[in-house]
Every structure is written in structure tokens, then in C-alpha cells.
Design a protein around this motif. Structure first.
Motif, PDB file in Angstrom:
ATOM      1  N   ALA A  33       0.832  -1.190   0.000  1.00  0.00           N
ATOM      2  CA  ALA A  33       0.000   0.000   0.000  1.00  0.00           C
ATOM      3  C   ALA A  33       0.867   1.240   0.000  1.00  0.00           C
ATOM      4  CB  ALA A  33      -0.890  -0.005   1.251  1.00  0.00           C
ATOM      5  N   THR A  35       0.667   3.750   1.646  1.00  0.00           N
ATOM      6  CA  THR A  35       0.866   4.268   2.987  1.00  0.00           C
ATOM      7  C   THR A  35       2.031   3.627   3.699  1.00  0.00           C
ATOM      8  OG1 THR A  35      -0.637   2.656   3.877  1.00  0.00           O
ATOM      9  CG2 THR A  35      -1.556   4.757   3.275  1.00  0.00           C
ATOM     10  N   ASN A 141      -7.699   4.641   5.152  1.00  0.00           N
ATOM     11  CA  ASN A 141      -8.349   4.606   3.843  1.00  0.00           C
ATOM     12  C   ASN A 141      -9.774   4.070   3.938  1.00  0.00           C
ATOM     13  OD1 ASN A 141      -8.957   3.887   1.046  1.00  0.00           O
ATOM     14  ND2 ASN A 141      -6.752   4.007   0.657  1.00  0.00           N
ATOM     15  N   GLU A 169      -5.670   2.430  -3.964  1.00  0.00           N
ATOM     16  CA  GLU A 169      -4.481   3.222  -4.281  1.00  0.00           C
ATOM     17  C   GLU A 169      -4.853   4.633  -4.732  1.00  0.00           C
ATOM     18  OE1 GLU A 169      -2.424   0.721  -7.052  1.00  0.00           O
ATOM     19  OE2 GLU A 169      -1.465  -0.439  -5.445  1.00  0.00           O
ATOM     20  N   TYR A 172      -5.262   6.705  -1.642  1.00  0.00           N
ATOM     21  CA  TYR A 172      -3.979   7.097  -1.068  1.00  0.00           C
ATOM     22  C   TYR A 172      -3.332   8.216  -1.887  1.00  0.00           C
ATOM     23  CZ  TYR A 172      -3.778   3.306   2.359  1.00  0.00           C
ATOM     24  OH  TYR A 172      -4.015   2.488   3.441  1.00  0.00           O
ATOM     25  N   PHE A 175      -4.839  11.436  -0.866  1.00  0.00           N
ATOM     26  CA  PHE A 175      -4.290  11.893   0.416  1.00  0.00           C
ATOM     27  C   PHE A 175      -2.951  12.601   0.209  1.00  0.00           C
ATOM     28  CE2 PHE A 175      -6.393   7.910   2.494  1.00  0.00           C
ATOM     29  CZ  PHE A 175      -7.641   8.468   2.292  1.00  0.00           C
ATOM     30  N   GLU A 176      -2.102  12.002  -0.605  1.00  0.00           N
ATOM     31  CA  GLU A 176      -0.790  12.595  -0.885  1.00  0.00           C
ATOM     32  C   GLU A 176      -0.940  13.991  -1.461  1.00  0.00           C
ATOM     33  OE1 GLU A 176       2.442  11.721  -0.636  1.00  0.00           O
ATOM     34  OE2 GLU A 176       2.166   9.795   0.366  1.00  0.00           O
ATOM     35  N   ALA A 183      -0.400   8.583   5.952  1.00  0.00           N
ATOM     36  CA  ALA A 183      -1.641   7.801   6.068  1.00  0.00           C
ATOM     37  C   ALA A 183      -1.310   6.361   6.437  1.00  0.00           C
ATOM     38  CB  ALA A 183      -2.424   7.857   4.764  1.00  0.00           C
ATOM     39  N   PRO A 185      -1.719   2.155   6.903  1.00  0.00           N
ATOM     40  CA  PRO A 185      -2.072   1.022   6.038  1.00  0.00           C
ATOM     41  C   PRO A 185      -3.302   0.265   6.547  1.00  0.00           C
ATOM     42  CG  PRO A 185      -0.220   0.421   7.416  1.00  0.00           C
ATOM     43  CD  PRO A 185      -0.517   1.865   7.721  1.00  0.00           C
ATOM     44  N   THR A 205      -2.137  -4.960  -1.521  1.00  0.00           N
ATOM     45  CA  THR A 205      -1.956  -3.602  -0.996  1.00  0.00           C
ATOM     46  C   THR A 205      -1.256  -3.592   0.358  1.00  0.00           C
ATOM     47  OG1 THR A 205      -4.066  -3.492   0.207  1.00  0.00           O
ATOM     48  CG2 THR A 205      -4.101  -2.901  -2.139  1.00  0.00           C
TER      49      THR A 205
END
Length: 285
Positions: A33, A35, A141, A169, A172, A175-176, A183, A185, A205
Motif C-alpha cells: 500500500a 501508505t 483509507n 491506491e 492514497y 491523500f498525498e 496515512a 495502512p 496492498t
């Protein structure tokens, strides 16, 4: 209790109202993942976010609550739900965030885990980044846009099996872009619905699926006292409580938290993030 396969439908009052948008096809090569921190060989495993070991046949593990006998700990979790088709409603003034709730958690010094959809992070990037940078909280997530991961989940549209991983994904990545660099996992299934096929598809993941053992009933509730009573009646040592961080769909959550927190503290409970409960389940806390 840690379970590996659970019934596909669980209680989640928000499920029937949420729809989602499609996601891109997942790339074929498995990888952890996004994260999961890139850990140098010399970095001790204890510095990584705690996760559960894969279940039988390598399935994604599922976490519902922490140890019952390791003291009075409880994790409040908040689902920050938003779907792609709700953008017009947000533009018209409907609020899917709840900054007052986050401010109250900070005021009361309550650690919490926020399960966020990627679409929510895109709509409220400043808030997502602020929550992600605050050590009081951790972000996990909740999919990109709340598609179901089973074929029958409160009327939600379903993510095709081959796109489940890319949906995780995609969240995520959102989020980035919002400035969330750490974040966790952890993944919460939309509607709480999953089956063996979903657990299998998410194996690559590296996430731990996180459910709950206490349903707050805050979704669409108008009686904060009733929400508080339901939580207080249900909490046991190690409990994971599911609540919501969406002002329009869970308008009394902040008020309920102001009752729940002091009462649980009076009963001797300590508030922790999900990561601490998972750590305890691994025997490391």
C-alpha cells in the motif's frame, strides 16, 4: 477479536445514501500500500505502523476490536464520507466535513482515527492535510468514492473485483495530493461489506481491514443523547467505535462526543488510535 472472513453485510446507516465514481484499472504487479513507509534495511520493524499478519491463504486480515483484557482502552473512529457525485451539492453549500467535531476532539485531547475517502480529501484538502499533520490523529483509507466491495451492499454500486486494488491506491494518491504524508495502512470497507474475494483482491496492498464492534448510530441521527447512550452501552475494553465526520449526514456527532468522552473517562477508559489497538493485538503494547 480478529476475523478473516465475515458476513458481507454489516450495520452501516450511511450505506444506502452513498454512490461513487469508477476507478482506473489496477496495474498487474503487486506492491505494498502507498501508505506503508519505505523502510531502510536498518530500520527496526517496531518503527513501522502496526498491521496484522495475513490470514490463511494470505488473505487480507480483518480487525474488529483490541484485546479485552489489556486495560480499558477504546478507539473512536470517524468515517469522512464523500462521493464523486456529491460535488455539485458541496458547491451549492452542503457540508460533508465537520471542522467543529475535529476542533472538539482537539479541545478534549482525544486521539482518533479518521477513515477518509479520497473524494473527501479532494474536496477538503486543507482540512485533510491539517488532520494528517496533527499527531493526535491518524488517517486511514475508506476507498476513493465509497463504491461497495461486494455485489450486495445496501444498494451501493460495486467496484469490479479487478479494480478494488486501484480504488484503494487512488484514495492514497488523493491523500498525498492533500498533503497527508503518513496515512496508515488500514482500510475500512464502504458499508462495512466484504467477502473472501474482496479480501483476496486487497492482499497485494498490504492493508489491514478495520471494522468495528460498536455502532454509534450517528448517521442521520437528530438526538445526540441517543447516540451517546448507544455508544456508552456498547463500549467494552478494546472497542472500536464507528462514527462519522460528515456534518450534513451526521449532524449531532460533535454534541454526542461531548457526552461520550467525559463519561468514558469517568469509567476509567483511555482513548487510543486504532494503531495502538492493533499493536496490542500483536502483543507489542
Amino acid at each position: 477479536m480478529i476475523t478473516l472472513v465475515r458476513r458481507a453485510a454489516v450495520l452501516c446507516a450511511l450505506g444506502t445514501t452513498l454512490a461513487a465514481c469508477g476507478t482506473a484499472e489496477a496495474p498487474p504487479a503487486p506492491r505494498p500500500a502507498p501508505t506503508a513507509p519505505s523502510t531502510a534495511p536498518s530500520e527496526p520493524a517496531s518503527s513501522r505502523p502496526p498491521t496484522l499478519a495475513p490470514g490463511p491463504a494470505g488473505l487480507t486480515p480483518v480487525f474488529e476490536h483490541g484485546p479485552r483484557a489489556d486495560g480499558r482502552t477504546v478507539a473512536l473512529t470517524f468515517d469522512a464520507d464523500m462521493t464523486a457525485d456529491q460535488g455539485a451539492r458541496a458547491a451549492a453549500g452542503e457540508r460533508f466535513d465537520n471542522p467543529r467535531l475535529i476542533a472538539t476532539l482537539r479541545e478534549l485531547k482525544v486521539p482518533a482515527t479518521v477513515f477518509m475517502t479520497g473524494r473527501w480529501a479532494e474536496e477538503y484538502p486543507d482540512e485533510a492535510g491539517s488532520i494528517g499533520r496533527d499527531p493526535l490523529f491518524e488517517i486511514a483509507n475508506h476507498s476513493y468514492s465509497h463504491y461497495a466491495y461486494t455485489g450486495d451492499c445496501y444498494g451501493l454500486p460495486a467496484v469490479p473485483e479487478k479494480r478494488m486494488r486501484s480504488d484503494v491506491e487512488r484514495a492514497y494518491a488523493a491523500f498525498e495530493r492533500a498533503g497527508v504524508r503518513n496515512a496508515m495502512p488500514y482500510f475500512r470497507f464502504p458499508g462495512g461489506c466484504y467477502d473472501r474475494a474482496a479480501l483476496d483482491e486487497l492482499t497485494a496492498t498490504g492493508v489491514t481491514a478495520v471494522q468495528w464492534d460498536v455502532v454509534s448510530g450517528d448517521a442521520f441521527a437528530t438526538d445526540a443523547d441517543a447516540v451517546a447512550r448507544q455508544v456508552l452501552d456498547g463500549v467494552r475494553p478494546g472497542s472500536v467505535v464507528v462514527m462519522h465526520c460528515t456534518r450534513s449526514a451526521a449532524p449531532v456527532t460533535e454534541e454526542a462526543v461531548r457526552t461520550i468522552v467525559p463519561e468514558l473517562r469517568r469509567r476509567g477508559y483511555r482513548f487510543v488510535k486504532v494503531s495502538e489497538l492493533i499493536d496490542a493485538a500483536n502483543g507489542r503494547a
